[in-house]
Write a protein that holds these residues in place. Sequence first.
Motif, PDB file in Angstrom:
ATOM      1  N   ILE A 194      62.853 -72.839  75.086  1.00  0.00           N
ATOM      2  CA  ILE A 194      64.233 -72.582  75.814  1.00  0.00           C
ATOM      3  C   ILE A 194      64.397 -73.386  76.886  1.00  0.00           C
ATOM      4  CG2 ILE A 194      65.742 -70.816  76.827  1.00  0.00           C
ATOM      5  CD1 ILE A 194      64.284 -68.772  74.871  1.00  0.00           C
ATOM      6  N   THR A 195      65.249 -74.203  77.223  1.00  0.00           N
ATOM      7  CA  THR A 195      65.513 -74.924  78.603  1.00  0.00           C
ATOM      8  C   THR A 195      66.709 -74.974  79.003  1.00  0.00           C
ATOM      9  OG1 THR A 195      66.194 -76.929  77.300  1.00  0.00           O
ATOM     10  CG2 THR A 195      63.886 -76.721  77.618  1.00  0.00           C
ATOM     11  N   ALA A 196      67.185 -75.276  79.991  1.00  0.00           N
ATOM     12  CA  ALA A 196      68.698 -75.426  80.502  1.00  0.00           C
ATOM     13  C   ALA A 196      69.613 -76.151  79.667  1.00  0.00           C
ATOM     14  CB  ALA A 196      68.799 -75.895  82.064  1.00  0.00           C
ATOM     15  N   ASP A 197      68.955 -77.173  78.987  1.00  0.00           N
ATOM     16  CA  ASP A 197      69.884 -77.811  78.123  1.00  0.00           C
ATOM     17  C   ASP A 197      70.235 -77.338  76.923  1.00  0.00           C
ATOM     18  OD1 ASP A 197      69.472 -80.215  80.003  1.00  0.00           O
ATOM     19  OD2 ASP A 197      68.106 -80.814  79.340  1.00  0.00           O
ATOM     20  N   ASN A 210      60.509 -68.822  85.034  1.00  0.00           N
ATOM     21  CA  ASN A 210      61.239 -70.217  84.976  1.00  0.00           C
ATOM     22  C   ASN A 210      62.115 -70.102  83.900  1.00  0.00           C
ATOM     23  OD1 ASN A 210      60.070 -71.163  87.213  1.00  0.00           O
ATOM     24  ND2 ASN A 210      58.472 -72.166  85.991  1.00  0.00           N
ATOM     25  N   THR A 211      61.752 -69.557  82.677  1.00  0.00           N
ATOM     26  CA  THR A 211      62.839 -69.266  81.455  1.00  0.00           C
ATOM     27  C   THR A 211      63.583 -68.113  81.715  1.00  0.00           C
ATOM     28  OG1 THR A 211      60.901 -70.151  80.019  1.00  0.00           O
ATOM     29  CG2 THR A 211      62.747 -69.190  78.968  1.00  0.00           C
ATOM     30  N   ARG A 212      62.998 -67.009  82.301  1.00  0.00           N
ATOM     31  CA  ARG A 212      63.756 -65.740  82.496  1.00  0.00           C
ATOM     32  C   ARG A 212      65.127 -66.427  83.363  1.00  0.00           C
ATOM     33  NH1 ARG A 212      61.307 -61.137  81.387  1.00  0.00           N
ATOM     34  NH2 ARG A 212      59.055 -61.233  81.494  1.00  0.00           N
ATOM     35  N   TYR A 213      65.050 -67.253  84.220  1.00  0.00           N
ATOM     36  CA  TYR A 213      66.083 -67.377  85.277  1.00  0.00           C
ATOM     37  C   TYR A 213      66.927 -68.510  84.184  1.00  0.00           C
ATOM     38  CZ  TYR A 213      63.148 -66.474  89.247  1.00  0.00           C
ATOM     39  OH  TYR A 213      62.342 -65.800  90.308  1.00  0.00           O
ATOM     40  N   VAL A 214      66.506 -69.361  83.581  1.00  0.00           N
ATOM     41  CA  VAL A 214      67.436 -70.016  82.567  1.00  0.00           C
ATOM     42  C   VAL A 214      68.258 -69.019  81.831  1.00  0.00           C
ATOM     43  CG1 VAL A 214      67.515 -71.704  80.785  1.00  0.00           C
ATOM     44  CG2 VAL A 214      66.016 -72.166  82.503  1.00  0.00           C
ATOM     45  N   LEU A 215      67.721 -68.163  81.258  1.00  0.00           N
ATOM     46  CA  LEU A 215      68.523 -67.087  80.445  1.00  0.00           C
ATOM     47  C   LEU A 215      69.403 -66.251  81.234  1.00  0.00           C
ATOM     48  CD1 LEU A 215      65.457 -65.408  78.479  1.00  0.00           C
ATOM     49  CD2 LEU A 215      67.365 -66.903  77.581  1.00  0.00           C
ATOM     50  N   ASN A 216      69.129 -66.039  82.523  1.00  0.00           N
ATOM     51  CA  ASN A 216      69.845 -65.232  83.429  1.00  0.00           C
ATOM     52  C   ASN A 216      71.355 -66.191  83.711  1.00  0.00           C
ATOM     53  OD1 ASN A 216      70.573 -63.446  85.926  1.00  0.00           O
ATOM     54  ND2 ASN A 216      70.098 -65.286  86.995  1.00  0.00           N
ATOM     55  N   GLU A 217      71.141 -67.484  84.241  1.00  0.00           N
ATOM     56  CA  GLU A 217      72.215 -68.328  84.329  1.00  0.00           C
ATOM     57  C   GLU A 217      73.086 -68.501  83.088  1.00  0.00           C
ATOM     58  OE1 GLU A 217      70.230 -72.046  85.419  1.00  0.00           O
ATOM     59  OE2 GLU A 217      69.820 -71.093  87.665  1.00  0.00           O
ATOM     60  N   CYS A 218      72.480 -68.421  81.935  1.00  0.00           N
ATOM     61  CA  CYS A 218      73.267 -68.651  80.559  1.00  0.00           C
ATOM     62  C   CYS A 218      74.016 -67.357  80.283  1.00  0.00           C
ATOM     63  CB  CYS A 218      72.261 -68.675  79.475  1.00  0.00           C
ATOM     64  SG  CYS A 218      73.215 -68.740  77.642  1.00  0.00           S
ATOM     65  N   ALA A 219      73.418 -66.103  80.711  1.00  0.00           N
ATOM     66  CA  ALA A 219      74.236 -64.877  80.626  1.00  0.00           C
ATOM     67  C   ALA A 219      75.490 -64.654  81.273  1.00  0.00           C
ATOM     68  CB  ALA A 219      73.319 -63.564  80.782  1.00  0.00           C
ATOM     69  N   ILE A 220      75.294 -65.114  82.635  1.00  0.00           N
ATOM     70  CA  ILE A 220      76.329 -65.306  83.938  1.00  0.00           C
ATOM     71  C   ILE A 220      77.407 -66.197  83.109  1.00  0.00           C
ATOM     72  CG2 ILE A 220      76.951 -65.951  86.054  1.00  0.00           C
ATOM     73  CD1 ILE A 220      74.094 -65.261  86.871  1.00  0.00           C
ATOM     74  N   ARG A 221      77.089 -67.206  82.753  1.00  0.00           N
ATOM     75  CA  ARG A 221      78.243 -68.333  82.249  1.00  0.00           C
ATOM     76  C   ARG A 221      78.774 -67.662  81.184  1.00  0.00           C
ATOM     77  NH1 ARG A 221      74.082 -72.211  83.032  1.00  0.00           N
ATOM     78  NH2 ARG A 221      73.424 -72.027  80.669  1.00  0.00           N
ATOM     79  N   LYS A 222      78.215 -67.015  80.047  1.00  0.00           N
ATOM     80  CA  LYS A 222      78.720 -66.751  78.914  1.00  0.00           C
ATOM     81  C   LYS A 222      79.154 -65.094  79.065  1.00  0.00           C
ATOM     82  CE  LYS A 222      75.875 -68.920  75.462  1.00  0.00           C
ATOM     83  NZ  LYS A 222      76.985 -69.404  74.472  1.00  0.00           N
TER      84      LYS A 222
END
Length: 244
Positions: free
Chosen positions: A109-112, A132-144
Motif C-alpha cells: 500500500i502506497t500513496a500512489d 507510515n502505511t497507517r498515515y496513507v490509509l488515514n489520508e485516503c479515508a479523509i479523501r473518500k
Amino acid sequence: MGFSEQELSRYKRQMMMDGWGEKTQEKLKNSTVFVAGAGGLGSPVSIYLAVAGIGHIRICDFDSPDWSNLNRQILHDHTRIGINKAESAKMTLNKLNPDIEVTAFIDKITADNVDELVGNSVIIVDCMDNFNTRYVLNECAIRKQIPLVYGSIWGMDGRLSFIHYPETPCLMCLFPDPPPQETFPVLGTTPGVIGSLQALEAVKFLTGVGKPLKGKLLVWDGAACEFRTFKIRKDPNCATCSKL
C-alpha cells in the motif's frame, strides 16, 4: 437482494438481535470493506467480517507468512508458508463463507495506489504494523470521506479507535509522531481481542446497530484484563487535517 436458505441459516442467530432481521443483514451483504493487512489483526478482522456476511471483502498484503507469524495469524498455517498472505486469506475466507466475494491484492500500500486498492469500499479497517502505511490509509479515508477503524497491539496490550473525519480527529491527530519501526513482542490472543473489536466496529457502522467508538481511544491492558477509554480531540496543528 434475497438470501438462500443456507445464508438464512448461517446468519439466523445474529438476525435474532434487536434491530437486525433480514433488512439489516442485507446492508452487510451489500457492503464492501477494505482490510489493510492479512496478519495478526487482519486475521480475526477478516474472519469475523466474512462469517458475519459482508458481501465483498477487499484484502491487501504484499508479504507471505513465515513460522514466526503462526502464533497469531490464524488466516494461515504452515502449508501456506511462501504463499502471499492476501491470496492465503482469500483461500481461508472462501472456505469459511462461500457466499461472499473476496478480492485479494498482493500490492504494498502506497500513496500512489491506495485509492485504487480501497476502491468502492465504504470503510477501511487498519490492520497494519507500521505508521507510515497507517498515515496513507488515514489520508485516503479523509479523501473518500469514509471511516477508518484503527487497531494496534503490543505484547498483551492493544488500542482501538473509530476515526471518521471531520466528525472525529484523524489518525495523525492522535499519533503525530510515528513510533520507531521494530519487531515487537505479541501474544496471539492480543490481536484476537483487538481484531475482533475492530470487526465489531465495522459491523456496527455498516448496520447502524450499536454505537461506534467515535472520538475515543480504547486502551486494553491484557495482563490485568482492564479496558480504559479516553476522549480524543482534534489537533489544531495537525499536519494532515488542520488545513482541510
